[in-house]
Design an enzyme around this catalytic site. Structure first.
Site, PDB file in Angstrom:
ATOM      1  N   LYS A  42      -4.524   2.527 -11.112  1.00 46.57           N
ATOM      2  CA  LYS A  42      -3.329   1.933 -11.685  1.00 46.57           C
ATOM      3  C   LYS A  42      -2.802   0.803 -10.799  1.00 46.57           C
ATOM      4  O   LYS A  42      -1.940   0.047 -11.184  1.00 46.57           O
ATOM      5  CB  LYS A  42      -2.220   2.999 -11.810  1.00 46.57           C
ATOM      6  CG  LYS A  42      -2.667   4.216 -12.572  1.00 46.57           C
ATOM      7  CD  LYS A  42      -1.648   5.375 -12.341  1.00 46.57           C
ATOM      8  CE  LYS A  42      -2.389   6.678 -12.523  1.00 46.57           C
ATOM      9  NZ  LYS A  42      -1.680   7.804 -11.919  1.00 46.57           N
ATOM     10  N   GLY A  43      -3.352   0.720  -9.597  1.00 43.49           N
ATOM     11  CA  GLY A  43      -2.817  -0.200  -8.592  1.00 43.49           C
ATOM     12  C   GLY A  43      -2.820  -1.663  -8.970  1.00 43.49           C
ATOM     13  O   GLY A  43      -2.015  -2.450  -8.477  1.00 43.49           O
ATOM     14  N   GLU A  98      -8.387  -6.145  -8.829  1.00 44.25           N
ATOM     15  CA  GLU A  98      -8.100  -4.960  -8.013  1.00 44.25           C
ATOM     16  C   GLU A  98      -6.944  -5.240  -7.062  1.00 44.25           C
ATOM     17  O   GLU A  98      -6.681  -6.389  -6.708  1.00 44.25           O
ATOM     18  CB  GLU A  98      -9.392  -4.573  -7.264  1.00 44.25           C
ATOM     19  CG  GLU A  98      -9.312  -3.461  -6.263  1.00 44.25           C
ATOM     20  CD  GLU A  98      -8.932  -2.084  -6.808  1.00 44.25           C
ATOM     21  OE1 GLU A  98      -7.936  -2.004  -7.542  1.00 44.25           O
ATOM     22  OE2 GLU A  98      -9.604  -1.094  -6.452  1.00 44.25           O
ATOM     23  N   ASP A  99      -6.251  -4.195  -6.656  1.00 43.35           N
ATOM     24  CA  ASP A  99      -5.108  -4.365  -5.746  1.00 43.35           C
ATOM     25  C   ASP A  99      -5.555  -4.665  -4.319  1.00 43.35           C
ATOM     26  O   ASP A  99      -5.099  -5.607  -3.695  1.00 43.35           O
ATOM     27  CB  ASP A  99      -4.155  -3.148  -5.789  1.00 43.35           C
ATOM     28  CG  ASP A  99      -4.872  -1.810  -5.621  1.00 43.35           C
ATOM     29  OD1 ASP A  99      -6.107  -1.785  -5.428  1.00 43.35           O
ATOM     30  OD2 ASP A  99      -4.191  -0.764  -5.683  1.00 43.35           O
ATOM     31  N   ASP A 102     -10.544  -2.036   0.783  1.00 43.27           N
ATOM     32  CA  ASP A 102     -10.360  -1.344   2.065  1.00 43.27           C
ATOM     33  C   ASP A 102     -11.761  -1.070   2.626  1.00 43.27           C
ATOM     34  O   ASP A 102     -12.366  -1.961   3.221  1.00 43.27           O
ATOM     35  CB  ASP A 102      -9.563  -0.068   1.749  1.00 43.27           C
ATOM     36  CG  ASP A 102      -9.090   0.681   2.977  1.00 43.27           C
ATOM     37  OD1 ASP A 102      -8.639   0.041   3.930  1.00 43.27           O
ATOM     38  OD2 ASP A 102      -9.156   1.925   2.971  1.00 43.27           O
ATOM     39  N   PHE A 151      -0.960   1.231   6.526  1.00 46.22           N
ATOM     40  CA  PHE A 151      -0.928   1.782   5.175  1.00 46.22           C
ATOM     41  C   PHE A 151       0.178   1.093   4.393  1.00 46.22           C
ATOM     42  O   PHE A 151       1.352   1.151   4.745  1.00 46.22           O
ATOM     43  CB  PHE A 151      -0.754   3.306   5.153  1.00 46.22           C
ATOM     44  CG  PHE A 151      -1.113   3.836   3.803  1.00 46.22           C
ATOM     45  CD1 PHE A 151      -2.446   3.988   3.437  1.00 46.22           C
ATOM     46  CD2 PHE A 151      -0.134   4.107   2.859  1.00 46.22           C
ATOM     47  CE1 PHE A 151      -2.800   4.406   2.155  1.00 46.22           C
ATOM     48  CE2 PHE A 151      -0.473   4.528   1.581  1.00 46.22           C
ATOM     49  CZ  PHE A 151      -1.807   4.680   1.232  1.00 46.22           C
ATOM     50  N   ASP A 158       0.266   2.597  -3.954  1.00 51.89           N
ATOM     51  CA  ASP A 158       1.042   3.830  -3.872  1.00 51.89           C
ATOM     52  C   ASP A 158       0.718   4.658  -2.647  1.00 51.89           C
ATOM     53  O   ASP A 158      -0.325   4.487  -2.017  1.00 51.89           O
ATOM     54  CB  ASP A 158       0.758   4.702  -5.101  1.00 51.89           C
ATOM     55  CG  ASP A 158      -0.646   5.329  -5.035  1.00 51.89           C
ATOM     56  OD1 ASP A 158      -1.620   4.569  -4.865  1.00 51.89           O
ATOM     57  OD2 ASP A 158      -0.762   6.559  -5.107  1.00 51.89           O
TER      58      ASP A 158
HETATM   59  P1  IMP Z   1     -11.834   1.407  -0.868  1.00 49.33           P
HETATM   60  O1  IMP Z   1     -12.789   2.061  -1.817  1.00 49.33           O
HETATM   61  O2  IMP Z   1     -11.812   2.112   0.448  1.00 49.33           O
HETATM   62  O3  IMP Z   1     -12.036  -0.058  -0.727  1.00 49.33           O
HETATM   63  O4  IMP Z   1     -10.400   1.703  -1.426  1.00 49.33           O
HETATM   64  C1  IMP Z   1      -9.781   0.952  -2.386  1.00 49.33           C
HETATM   65  C2  IMP Z   1      -8.609   1.716  -2.954  1.00 49.33           C
HETATM   66  O5  IMP Z   1      -7.934   2.454  -1.941  1.00 49.33           O
HETATM   67  C3  IMP Z   1      -7.583   0.782  -3.530  1.00 49.33           C
HETATM   68  O6  IMP Z   1      -7.790   0.577  -4.893  1.00 49.33           O
HETATM   69  C4  IMP Z   1      -6.287   1.512  -3.270  1.00 49.33           C
HETATM   70  O7  IMP Z   1      -5.973   2.338  -4.353  1.00 49.33           O
HETATM   71  C5  IMP Z   1      -6.555   2.386  -2.084  1.00 49.33           C
HETATM   72  N1  IMP Z   1      -5.981   1.829  -0.833  1.00 49.33           N
HETATM   73  C6  IMP Z   1      -6.620   1.265   0.202  1.00 49.33           C
HETATM   74  N2  IMP Z   1      -5.781   0.875   1.171  1.00 49.33           N
HETATM   75  C7  IMP Z   1      -4.547   1.202   0.723  1.00 49.33           C
HETATM   76  C8  IMP Z   1      -3.221   1.040   1.285  1.00 49.33           C
HETATM   77  O8  IMP Z   1      -2.980   0.492   2.378  1.00 49.33           O
HETATM   78  N3  IMP Z   1      -2.204   1.508   0.498  1.00 49.33           N
HETATM   79  C9  IMP Z   1      -2.388   2.092  -0.707  1.00 49.33           C
HETATM   80  N4  IMP Z   1      -3.599   2.242  -1.263  1.00 49.33           N
HETATM   81  C10 IMP Z   1      -4.668   1.820  -0.546  1.00 49.33           C
HETATM   82 MG    MG Z   2      -6.347   2.151  -6.302  1.00 50.88          MG
END
Ligand code: IMP
Ligand code: MG
Length: 179
Positions: A42-43, A98-99, A102, A151, A158
């Protein structure tokens, strides 16, 4: 909510100005072509809403939902599809919205999943990028901001489903999630 925020990292004005630039860039890039924006629920919702208002060419909107984090602040490394596409994307230009990227695991998984449907092209638009945390290689074509390894919450992001409606990107106080 405000009492849980250490400080504002990116203001609403800064976000809007950046999304305006990204919208222009995307509109020029895909001029004369079809375009499907695929938001990751939902981000991505606030970013998607602002971005599409800044895109001046016709485009469609679709959403996918995947799970990765649960209620923790660390990725589980496991990606599951909770909602799939409504549209066929074969021979279409796809832009994943995408938001934040990470570890990169979520986007890598989505990229591979969507590429298997044979789109004409596929790229990523992402509001935030945490380069320090990257585990897998991801090429974000349209990026808002590089951010340090805090974070973050707000503007769709969220912690345990809370803070998504903050209009800015804020650093969450450690005491909130290290309890
Ligand atoms: P990844 O698969 O590790 O790249 O994670 C991506 C997802 O992790 C994003 O779509 C976010 O929902 C969540 N995420 C990563 N970092 C943060 C943060 O700092 N705050 C909140 N959500 C995060
Ligand atoms: Mg997300």
């Amino acid at each position: 909510m405000k009492k849980d925020i250490e400080r504002v990292l990116i203001s609403e004005e800064q976000i809007n100005a950046k999304i305006n630039e990204l919208g222009k860039e995307i509109s020029e890039k895909y001029d004369g072509e079809d375009l499907i924006l695929i938001g990751v629920l939902k981000g991505s919702v606030p970013f998607m809403a602002e971005l599409m208002k800044n895109i001046t060419i016709p485009c469609k909107m679709d959403f996918m939902a995947v799970s990765s984090y649960g209620n923790s602040t660390e990725s589980s490394g496991v990606v599951r599809i909770l909602k799939d596409l409504d549209f066929e994307i074969e021979d279409k230009n796809v832009l994943i919205v995408e938001d934040i990227v990470d570890s990169g695991i979520t986007l890598k998984y989505l990229m591979n999943y969507l590429k298997a449907k044979n789109p004409k092209s596929i790229e990523i638009a992402c509001l935030l990028n945490k380069p320090e945390r990257r585990e897998v290689d991801i090429d974000v074509k349209y990026l808002g901001f590089n951010v340090p390894n805090y974070f973050l919450v707000g503007y769709g992001l969220d912690y345990a489903e809370k803070y998504r409606n903050l209009p800015y990107i804020g650093i969450l106080k450690e005491e909130v999630y290290k309890k």
